[in-house]
Scaffold this motif. Sequence first.
Motif, PDB file in Angstrom:
ATOM      1  N   ARG A 149       0.810  13.839   1.794  1.00 12.80           N
ATOM      2  CA  ARG A 149       0.684  12.428   2.138  1.00 12.80           C
ATOM      3  C   ARG A 149       1.604  11.575   1.275  1.00 12.80           C
ATOM      4  NH1 ARG A 149      -5.791  12.492   1.688  1.00 12.80           N
ATOM      5  NH2 ARG A 149      -5.130  13.583  -0.215  1.00 12.80           N
ATOM      6  N   LYS A 150       2.008  10.437   1.814  1.00 11.18           N
ATOM      7  CA  LYS A 150       2.982   9.602   1.099  1.00 11.18           C
ATOM      8  C   LYS A 150       2.458   9.146  -0.258  1.00 11.18           C
ATOM      9  CE  LYS A 150       5.039   7.636   5.319  1.00 11.18           C
ATOM     10  NZ  LYS A 150       3.888   7.664   6.247  1.00 11.18           N
ATOM     11  N   HIS A 151       1.157   8.819  -0.350  1.00 12.42           N
ATOM     12  CA  HIS A 151       0.654   8.302  -1.624  1.00 12.42           C
ATOM     13  C   HIS A 151       0.492   9.400  -2.674  1.00 12.42           C
ATOM     14  CE1 HIS A 151      -3.156   9.398   0.464  1.00 12.42           C
ATOM     15  NE2 HIS A 151      -3.542   9.747  -0.750  1.00 12.42           N
ATOM     16  N   ASP A 152       0.732  10.663  -2.281  1.00 14.84           N
ATOM     17  CA  ASP A 152       0.674  11.764  -3.242  1.00 14.84           C
ATOM     18  C   ASP A 152       2.052  12.144  -3.767  1.00 14.84           C
ATOM     19  OD1 ASP A 152      -2.088  12.034  -3.102  1.00 14.84           O
ATOM     20  OD2 ASP A 152      -1.993  13.387  -1.382  1.00 14.84           O
ATOM     21  N   ARG A 153       3.083  11.462  -3.326  1.00 16.64           N
ATOM     22  CA  ARG A 153       4.436  11.751  -3.804  1.00 16.64           C
ATOM     23  C   ARG A 153       5.180  10.429  -4.024  1.00 16.64           C
ATOM     24  NH1 ARG A 153       4.727  12.918   1.849  1.00 16.64           N
ATOM     25  NH2 ARG A 153       6.409  11.786   2.906  1.00 16.64           N
ATOM     26  N   GLN A 154       6.274  10.508  -4.753  1.00 20.19           N
ATOM     27  CA  GLN A 154       7.049   9.311  -5.053  1.00 20.19           C
ATOM     28  C   GLN A 154       7.813   8.854  -3.820  1.00 20.19           C
ATOM     29  OE1 GLN A 154      10.236   9.730  -7.978  1.00 20.19           O
ATOM     30  NE2 GLN A 154       9.721   7.737  -8.851  1.00 20.19           N
ATOM     31  N   ILE A 155       7.776   7.550  -3.566  1.00 23.27           N
ATOM     32  CA  ILE A 155       8.509   6.951  -2.454  1.00 23.27           C
ATOM     33  C   ILE A 155       9.539   5.980  -3.038  1.00 23.27           C
ATOM     34  CG2 ILE A 155       8.384   5.538  -0.368  1.00 23.27           C
ATOM     35  CD1 ILE A 155       7.059   8.236  -0.011  1.00 23.27           C
ATOM     36  N   VAL A 156      10.812   6.372  -2.953  1.00 26.43           N
ATOM     37  CA  VAL A 156      11.900   5.547  -3.477  1.00 26.43           C
ATOM     38  C   VAL A 156      12.971   5.449  -2.399  1.00 26.43           C
ATOM     39  CG1 VAL A 156      13.658   5.292  -5.267  1.00 26.43           C
ATOM     40  CG2 VAL A 156      11.435   6.295  -5.839  1.00 26.43           C
ATOM     41  N   LEU A 157      13.447   4.234  -2.132  1.00 23.38           N
ATOM     42  CA  LEU A 157      14.500   4.061  -1.145  1.00 23.38           C
ATOM     43  C   LEU A 157      15.849   4.447  -1.740  1.00 23.38           C
ATOM     44  CD1 LEU A 157      13.617   0.635   0.548  1.00 23.38           C
ATOM     45  CD2 LEU A 157      12.830   2.937   1.126  1.00 23.38           C
ATOM     46  N   LEU A 216       7.271  -1.881  -2.842  1.00 22.41           N
ATOM     47  CA  LEU A 216       8.366  -2.214  -1.940  1.00 22.41           C
ATOM     48  C   LEU A 216       8.043  -3.475  -1.146  1.00 22.41           C
ATOM     49  CD1 LEU A 216       9.330   1.326  -0.566  1.00 22.41           C
ATOM     50  CD2 LEU A 216      10.723  -0.128  -2.053  1.00 22.41           C
ATOM     51  N   TYR A 217       6.786  -3.590  -0.745  1.00 22.88           N
ATOM     52  CA  TYR A 217       6.341  -4.766   0.004  1.00 22.88           C
ATOM     53  C   TYR A 217       6.382  -6.018  -0.874  1.00 22.88           C
ATOM     54  CZ  TYR A 217       3.082  -7.848   2.531  1.00 22.88           C
ATOM     55  OH  TYR A 217       2.501  -8.911   3.172  1.00 22.88           O
ATOM     56  N   THR A 218       5.756  -5.957  -2.039  1.00 23.19           N
ATOM     57  CA  THR A 218       5.691  -7.147  -2.903  1.00 23.19           C
ATOM     58  C   THR A 218       7.071  -7.514  -3.449  1.00 23.19           C
ATOM     59  OG1 THR A 218       5.077  -5.772  -4.811  1.00 23.19           O
ATOM     60  CG2 THR A 218       3.289  -6.752  -3.516  1.00 23.19           C
ATOM     61  N   GLY A 219       7.911  -6.508  -3.719  1.00 21.20           N
ATOM     62  CA  GLY A 219       9.257  -6.809  -4.189  1.00 21.20           C
ATOM     63  C   GLY A 219      10.059  -7.565  -3.143  1.00 21.20           C
TER      64      GLY A 219
END
Length: 259
Positions: A149-157, A216-219
């Motif tokens: 799942r996405k919240h179990d790994r790092q999400i970086v653009l 990412l949303y708040t930034g």
Amino acid sequence: MEQHNPSIREEALALLRRGLSNRTVAEQLNVPRGTVGWWLSEDRRRRGVRYERPTDCPRCTGRTFDAPAYAYLLGLYLGDGHIISKAKQHHLSIFCTATWPGLIDAAEDAMRRVMPMPSVRRRFRQGCAEVKSFTKHWTCMFPQHGPGRKHDRQIVLESWQQDVVKAHPWDFIRGLIHSDGCRAVNWTTRIVNGERKRYEYPRYWFTNVSDDIRQLYTGTLDMLGIEWTHCTRHGKPYNISVARKASVALMDLHVGPKH
């Protein structure tokens, strides 16, 4: 398989080598489409040509793509999307509530604008619509794909994705809201001239378990000058609220409620 005149076969192969599709050649020569496909496969085998499925992947071809559509699709993917990897292709799926046909149309339109060549389908379940596109190149466009799942790994653009978001921040925000957010009307009470009165006000919510996706949303909201706050809602501290009147007005102008 029905036998056909060798001259028809050679004519079909000549047309296929010019770039015509199997369907077009089959219709033009009045030959079953499966037969045309078989001729093409056998011809490639004899010539030792390895088949590579055509692609219009922007990352692999250098093709210019619809950046606003991609920013929106990126928001949808980070919220309610995932990619299933198979041997020859990857399936990009965006899940939408079935009662929002406008969102379903927008998700399909964004997929087609980013990569027109892959097929796109809709699959409806009870209360849910899955918009699905088929090509092994979706992982090129969404390198955040990975196991679990996405919240179990790092999400970086990646840097090119960051450039797209900076150029089209409202499309990205709209995609995130349309996936894991909503526009709601809250209420409270105030004492006015000694009398308690009900007061209603609109608010935008965004809820995602991933710290990286929330950032990412708040930034992006910060970049747009939108005021926001963290909120614990129903015991879950994963909520971002936009409730200031001026900020809500901007969100209404560029995002709006789902439909």
